[in-house]
Design an enzyme around this catalytic site. Structure first.
Site, PDB file in Angstrom:
ATOM      1  N   TRP A 292      -3.220  -2.610  -1.419  1.00  0.00           N
ATOM      2  CA  TRP A 292      -2.884  -4.014  -1.655  1.00  0.00           C
ATOM      3  C   TRP A 292      -3.774  -4.813  -0.719  1.00  0.00           C
ATOM      4  O   TRP A 292      -3.678  -4.700   0.487  1.00  0.00           O
ATOM      5  CB  TRP A 292      -1.406  -4.261  -1.368  1.00  0.00           C
ATOM      6  CG  TRP A 292      -0.885  -5.607  -1.770  1.00  0.00           C
ATOM      7  CD1 TRP A 292      -0.372  -5.969  -2.990  1.00  0.00           C
ATOM      8  CD2 TRP A 292      -0.775  -6.770  -0.933  1.00  0.00           C
ATOM      9  NE1 TRP A 292       0.039  -7.279  -2.958  1.00  0.00           N
ATOM     10  CE2 TRP A 292      -0.201  -7.795  -1.717  1.00  0.00           C
ATOM     11  CE3 TRP A 292      -1.119  -7.046   0.395  1.00  0.00           C
ATOM     12  CZ2 TRP A 292       0.041  -9.072  -1.208  1.00  0.00           C
ATOM     13  CZ3 TRP A 292      -0.880  -8.320   0.891  1.00  0.00           C
ATOM     14  CH2 TRP A 292      -0.307  -9.307   0.088  1.00  0.00           C
TER      15      TRP A 292
ATOM     16  N   HIS B   8      18.609 -36.279  -3.312  1.00  0.00           N
ATOM     17  CA  HIS B   8      17.805 -36.651  -2.150  1.00  0.00           C
ATOM     18  C   HIS B   8      16.327 -36.351  -2.357  1.00  0.00           C
ATOM     19  O   HIS B   8      15.589 -36.173  -1.391  1.00  0.00           O
ATOM     20  CB  HIS B   8      18.319 -35.941  -0.897  1.00  0.00           C
ATOM     21  CG  HIS B   8      19.701 -36.355  -0.514  1.00  0.00           C
ATOM     22  ND1 HIS B   8      19.993 -37.595   0.000  1.00  0.00           N
ATOM     23  CD2 HIS B   8      20.886 -35.694  -0.608  1.00  0.00           C
ATOM     24  CE1 HIS B   8      21.290 -37.686   0.234  1.00  0.00           C
ATOM     25  NE2 HIS B   8      21.856 -36.546  -0.134  1.00  0.00           N
TER      26      HIS B   8
ATOM     27  N   GLU C   9       9.237 -14.811  -9.511  1.00  0.00           N
ATOM     28  CA  GLU C   9       8.594 -13.530  -9.215  1.00  0.00           C
ATOM     29  C   GLU C   9       8.099 -12.839 -10.478  1.00  0.00           C
ATOM     30  O   GLU C   9       6.971 -12.318 -10.503  1.00  0.00           O
ATOM     31  CB  GLU C   9       9.592 -12.586  -8.526  1.00  0.00           C
ATOM     32  CG  GLU C   9       9.732 -12.759  -7.040  1.00  0.00           C
ATOM     33  CD  GLU C   9      10.703 -11.757  -6.447  1.00  0.00           C
ATOM     34  OE1 GLU C   9      10.415 -11.241  -5.360  1.00  0.00           O
ATOM     35  OE2 GLU C   9      11.750 -11.481  -7.067  1.00  0.00           O
TER      36      GLU C   9
ATOM     37  N   LYS D 164      13.891 -14.783  -8.299  1.00  0.00           N
ATOM     38  CA  LYS D 164      13.694 -13.762  -9.333  1.00  0.00           C
ATOM     39  C   LYS D 164      12.884 -14.336 -10.496  1.00  0.00           C
ATOM     40  O   LYS D 164      11.997 -13.690 -11.034  1.00  0.00           O
ATOM     41  CB  LYS D 164      15.039 -13.253  -9.851  1.00  0.00           C
ATOM     42  CG  LYS D 164      15.758 -12.316  -8.948  1.00  0.00           C
ATOM     43  CD  LYS D 164      15.001 -11.018  -8.793  1.00  0.00           C
ATOM     44  CE  LYS D 164      15.326 -10.402  -7.451  1.00  0.00           C
ATOM     45  NZ  LYS D 164      14.690 -11.049  -6.314  1.00  0.00           N
TER      46      LYS D 164
ATOM     47  N   GLU E  56      18.252 -17.267  -4.918  1.00  0.00           N
ATOM     48  CA  GLU E  56      17.876 -15.943  -5.391  1.00  0.00           C
ATOM     49  C   GLU E  56      17.536 -15.975  -6.881  1.00  0.00           C
ATOM     50  O   GLU E  56      16.575 -15.314  -7.322  1.00  0.00           O
ATOM     51  CB  GLU E  56      19.001 -14.947  -5.115  1.00  0.00           C
ATOM     52  CG  GLU E  56      18.790 -13.550  -5.656  1.00  0.00           C
ATOM     53  CD  GLU E  56      17.606 -12.826  -5.052  1.00  0.00           C
ATOM     54  OE1 GLU E  56      17.242 -11.767  -5.587  1.00  0.00           O
ATOM     55  OE2 GLU E  56      17.031 -13.312  -4.054  1.00  0.00           O
TER      56      GLU E  56
ATOM     57  N   ASN F  57      -2.681   2.224   5.949  1.00  0.00           N
ATOM     58  CA  ASN F  57      -1.854   1.049   5.646  1.00  0.00           C
ATOM     59  C   ASN F  57      -1.734   0.220   6.913  1.00  0.00           C
ATOM     60  O   ASN F  57      -1.692   0.755   8.020  1.00  0.00           O
ATOM     61  CB  ASN F  57      -0.445   1.457   5.211  1.00  0.00           C
ATOM     62  CG  ASN F  57      -0.431   2.100   3.847  1.00  0.00           C
ATOM     63  OD1 ASN F  57      -1.413   2.075   3.123  1.00  0.00           O
ATOM     64  ND2 ASN F  57       0.695   2.699   3.503  1.00  0.00           N
ATOM     65  N   GLY F  58      -1.612  -1.100   6.739  1.00  0.00           N
ATOM     66  CA  GLY F  58      -1.455  -1.985   7.878  1.00  0.00           C
ATOM     67  C   GLY F  58      -2.702  -2.802   8.127  1.00  0.00           C
ATOM     68  O   GLY F  58      -3.570  -2.945   7.255  1.00  0.00           O
TER      69      GLY F  58
ATOM     70  N   CYS G  31       0.842  -1.193   0.000  1.00  0.00           N
ATOM     71  CA  CYS G  31       0.000   0.000   0.000  1.00  0.00           C
ATOM     72  C   CYS G  31       0.877   1.243   0.000  1.00  0.00           C
ATOM     73  O   CYS G  31       2.059   1.201   0.290  1.00  0.00           O
ATOM     74  CB  CYS G  31      -0.946   0.043   1.185  1.00  0.00           C
ATOM     75  SG  CYS G  31      -1.952  -1.415   1.439  1.00  0.00           S
TER      76      CYS G  31
ATOM     77  N   ARG H 238       5.417  -0.251  -4.763  1.00  0.00           N
ATOM     78  CA  ARG H 238       5.104  -0.933  -3.512  1.00  0.00           C
ATOM     79  C   ARG H 238       4.064  -2.035  -3.710  1.00  0.00           C
ATOM     80  O   ARG H 238       3.859  -2.865  -2.820  1.00  0.00           O
ATOM     81  CB  ARG H 238       4.603   0.076  -2.469  1.00  0.00           C
ATOM     82  CG  ARG H 238       5.669   1.059  -2.029  1.00  0.00           C
ATOM     83  CD  ARG H 238       5.101   2.126  -1.118  1.00  0.00           C
ATOM     84  NE  ARG H 238       4.625   1.567   0.146  1.00  0.00           N
ATOM     85  CZ  ARG H 238       5.393   1.386   1.219  1.00  0.00           C
ATOM     86  NH1 ARG H 238       6.674   1.693   1.160  1.00  0.00           N
ATOM     87  NH2 ARG H 238       4.894   0.904   2.328  1.00  0.00           N
TER      88      ARG H 238
ATOM     89  N   LYS I  56       6.572  -4.320  -3.015  1.00  0.00           N
ATOM     90  CA  LYS I  56       7.988  -4.038  -2.760  1.00  0.00           C
ATOM     91  C   LYS I  56       8.304  -4.070  -1.276  1.00  0.00           C
ATOM     92  O   LYS I  56       9.274  -4.680  -0.842  1.00  0.00           O
ATOM     93  CB  LYS I  56       8.329  -2.657  -3.337  1.00  0.00           C
ATOM     94  CG  LYS I  56       9.791  -2.259  -3.160  1.00  0.00           C
ATOM     95  CD  LYS I  56      10.696  -3.124  -4.004  1.00  0.00           C
ATOM     96  CE  LYS I  56      12.127  -2.668  -3.948  1.00  0.00           C
ATOM     97  NZ  LYS I  56      13.014  -3.593  -4.678  1.00  0.00           N
TER      98      LYS I  56
END
Length: 617
Positions: free
Chosen positions: A75, A514, A498, A495, A491, A101-102, A2, A27, A612
């Site tokens: 969001w 394994h 995402e 990426k 990573e 927000n929150g 948000c 964000r 973000k």
């Protein structure tokens, strides 16, 4: 997650609010809206979808003459992304409008109480209780500011809230566990969740703290605590400029930020290796093994016996990387996912240093882990990109990665700068504990000093686009590595998933046999990261997947004949010490993900369902 904006000034608010919302798109959001005081009431316009849709609606619904307003990108947490659930939310009269927000954890009880008193709700959100509570307290005779304070005092959870009220030429706002910064210009005041929202208008920033209540007026502001006691928060000048948050001719912010890594690394390393760098901004000189971290004189980490890193997502991979650097030098180190550490913290001893790694300094899970560590008496250190962030303020100390603003949701240059910073931190800890430099530190620091130039070579010469075109449209992708190559494999997979929305997994190379090897077929490209450490074992794993028909893309030094000879495709980088080599390998994987996502026409800078700065747990 948000984004809040607010404008109070003598000029029209709408355009500045929209600029702020656009600058906060990174964000993550699924709807947007504004509320503007027009002199006879409050105009509210909100819309599910992109800000461009909001702008189309605003032209017919909002009076452009108002000089006070608030804006929001949402969001979704409570209720789906709809016009009704978008912010701002209003009370029954339409005289109070709020953005938030929150998460308000006790909203259900508050909502039932308000509904019993006759209040009607139009959304599924937790936020809507706020304007109705303000309305209720105003009906009892309280002033708008007093009603706002009384309302905030009843909220439980994390929040940043901004409010406009008919009859008041200003904005009231507060924060608790969710970021909120104040922008100071001569005749205007701004609020935002992050400074890039208003950098076009001012570089003077006040970092608000939990419990602060701010009242904005044209050309002025007052900050108090919840009880009304004055609080001093002097403005700071940020060293970012508006152009840093623009695409600068690139198709996407992510590609721009991949290309900015040489500059970001130079900023990260400036003054930290070999006594600094020249005025021309060139990389630090090679051949000098001094490691100087501002604010931390020699011996600052002398009492450290073990290091616990807490982080999320990309920052967790950087933290995992740091554990390899420290462990290889004899220091006990472990990395924990912050969401787990907060509920199941590791034992903390007298010599435990807890390092919170967070790009924004506002990640909710990481902050909660940091607070747990503080409560248990650990020494805490924030490694972050944002001066004045909550993590930096709540830790005993802070070490800044100095990467500059990063707008793309998928972190790129901040990962490289985190790794470089954590590598230097690891070396300093070793020296403070032993009184000696690490074995082979000369090669390491020379490789770090050369890292910016070598990253530039990788970006200029990469074959990532050709590899992406060759291996697009496969059902799954594997990334493997050992030692510092393992967090890079994780990573690389993160990426990839995402921004491409394709299935990708990262593994420690030895773990394939394994279980995951059962998933390997001729349709499973395997990206193998070679860093110069334990490469013989990784080659053995490559042969195992090739025996199942899987194509292998080796990411290796340009003189690594063994890896290059066995692989089906290669992505190379200049020779470097393993700790620096893994950063170079990661740049190649960033470019692969970018080109696959571009070929699939994905929303690269704003991938679906992601944000973000993740400010909810």
């Amino acid at each position: 997650m948000c984004g809040i904006t607010a404008h109070v000034g003598s000029d029209e608010a709408v355009e500045d609010l929209l600029t702020g919302l656009e600058n906060l798109e990174y964000r993550g959001y699924d709807s947007a809206g504004v509320a503007v005081k027009n002199g006879v009431g409050i105009d509210v316009c909100k819309r599910q979808g992109e800000i461009s849709k909001l702008k189309e609606r605003i032209r017919g619904e909002v009076d452009g003459g108002g000089n006070v307003g608030i804006g929001h990108t949402r969001w979704s947490t409570h209720g789906p992304p709809t016009d009704e659930n978008a912010h701002p939310h209003t009370d029954c009269t339409g005289d109070v409008a709020v953005v938030h927000n929150g998460i308000i954890e006790n909203y259900e009880g508050l909502k039932r109480e308000l509904e019993r008193d006759g209040h009607e709700f139009d959304s599924d959100t937790d936020t809507e209780v706020v304007p109705h509570l303000v309305e209720a307290y105003r009906d009892e005779g309280l002033s708008p500011e007093a009603a706002f304070r009384r309302t905030v005092g009843r909220l439980e959870g994390s929040y940043a809230v901004a409010m406009v009220v008919e009859g008041v030429d200003g904005v009231y706002a507060t924060r608790n566990g969710s970021p909120l910064v104040l922008g100071v210009a001569d005749d205007r005041r701004y609020l935002a969740s992050d400074a890039p929202a208003f950098l076009k208008f001012t570089d003077r920033v006040v970092y608000l703290e939990d419990g602060d209540v701010v009242a904005l007026e044209p050309g002025d502001h007052r900050i108090t605590d919840l009880d009304g006691n004055p609080v001093e928060r002097p403005p700071e000048t940020v060293d970012w400029v508006a152009e840093d948050a623009e695409k600068g001719g690139y198709d996407h912010y992510m590609l721009k930020e991949i290309h900015e890594q040489p500059t970001a690394l130079a900023q990260t390393l400036q003054g930290r290796i070999g006594g600094g760098q020249g005025a021309d901004g060139a990389s630090p000189p090679a051949g000098n093994d001094a490691v100087e971290l501002e604010e931390f004189p020699p011996g600052a980490f002398g009492g450290v016996e073990s290091v616990q890193f807490v982080a999320c997502g990309t920052s967790y991979h950087a933290a995992l990387y740091a554990t390899r650097v420290l462990a290889s030098r004899g220091v006990e180190a472990s990395a924990y996912r912050a969401g787990e550490y907060a509920t199941s913290p590791a034992p903390i001893g007298d010599g435990t240093l807890v390092v919170a790694v967070t790009q924004s300094g506002e990640t909710a899970d990481t902050l909660e882990s940091l607070r747990v560590a503080n409560e248990q008496g650990a020494r805490t250190l924030a490694v972050t990109n944002v001066v004045g962030s909550t993590a930096a303020r709540e830790s005993d100390d802070a070490l800044f990665i100095r990467a500059g603003p990063e707008i793309g949701v998928a972190a790129t240059k901040t990962f490289s700068s985190q790794v470089a910073t954590l590598t230097l931190l690891g070396e300093r800890i070793v020296r403070d504990l032993t009184g000696l430099a690490s074995e082979g530190v000369g090669d390491l620091l020379d490789s770090l000093a050369a890292l910016g130039g070598n990253v530039q070579r990788v970006v200029d010469e990469s074959r990532a686009q050709a590899v992406a075109e060759t291996y697009a449209d496969r059902p799954s992708y594997f990334f493997i590595g050992r030692d510092v190559g393992y967090p890079v494999a994780l990573e690389g997979a993160l990426k990839f998933k995402e921004i491409t929305y394709e299935h990708a997994e990262g593994f420690a190379a030895g773990e394939l046999k394994h279980g995951p090897l059962a998933l390997v077929t001729e349709e499973t490209p395997v990206f193998a990261v070679f860093t110069g450490r334990h490469d013989g074992k990784t080659l053995s794993n490559v042969e195992q997947v090739q025996a199942r028909g899987a194509p292998v893309i080796a990411v290796a030094s340009e003189d690594h004949d063994a890896a290059l000879d066995v692989a089906d495709e290669t992505l190379t980088y200049p020779e470097a010490a393993p700790e620096a080599a893994a950063v170079l390998a990661n740049v190649q994987l960033q470019l692969v993900s970018y080109h696959v996502a571009k070929g699939l026409d994905r929303a690269i800078d704003k991938p679906r369902n992601l944000a973000k700065s993740v400010t909810v747990e």
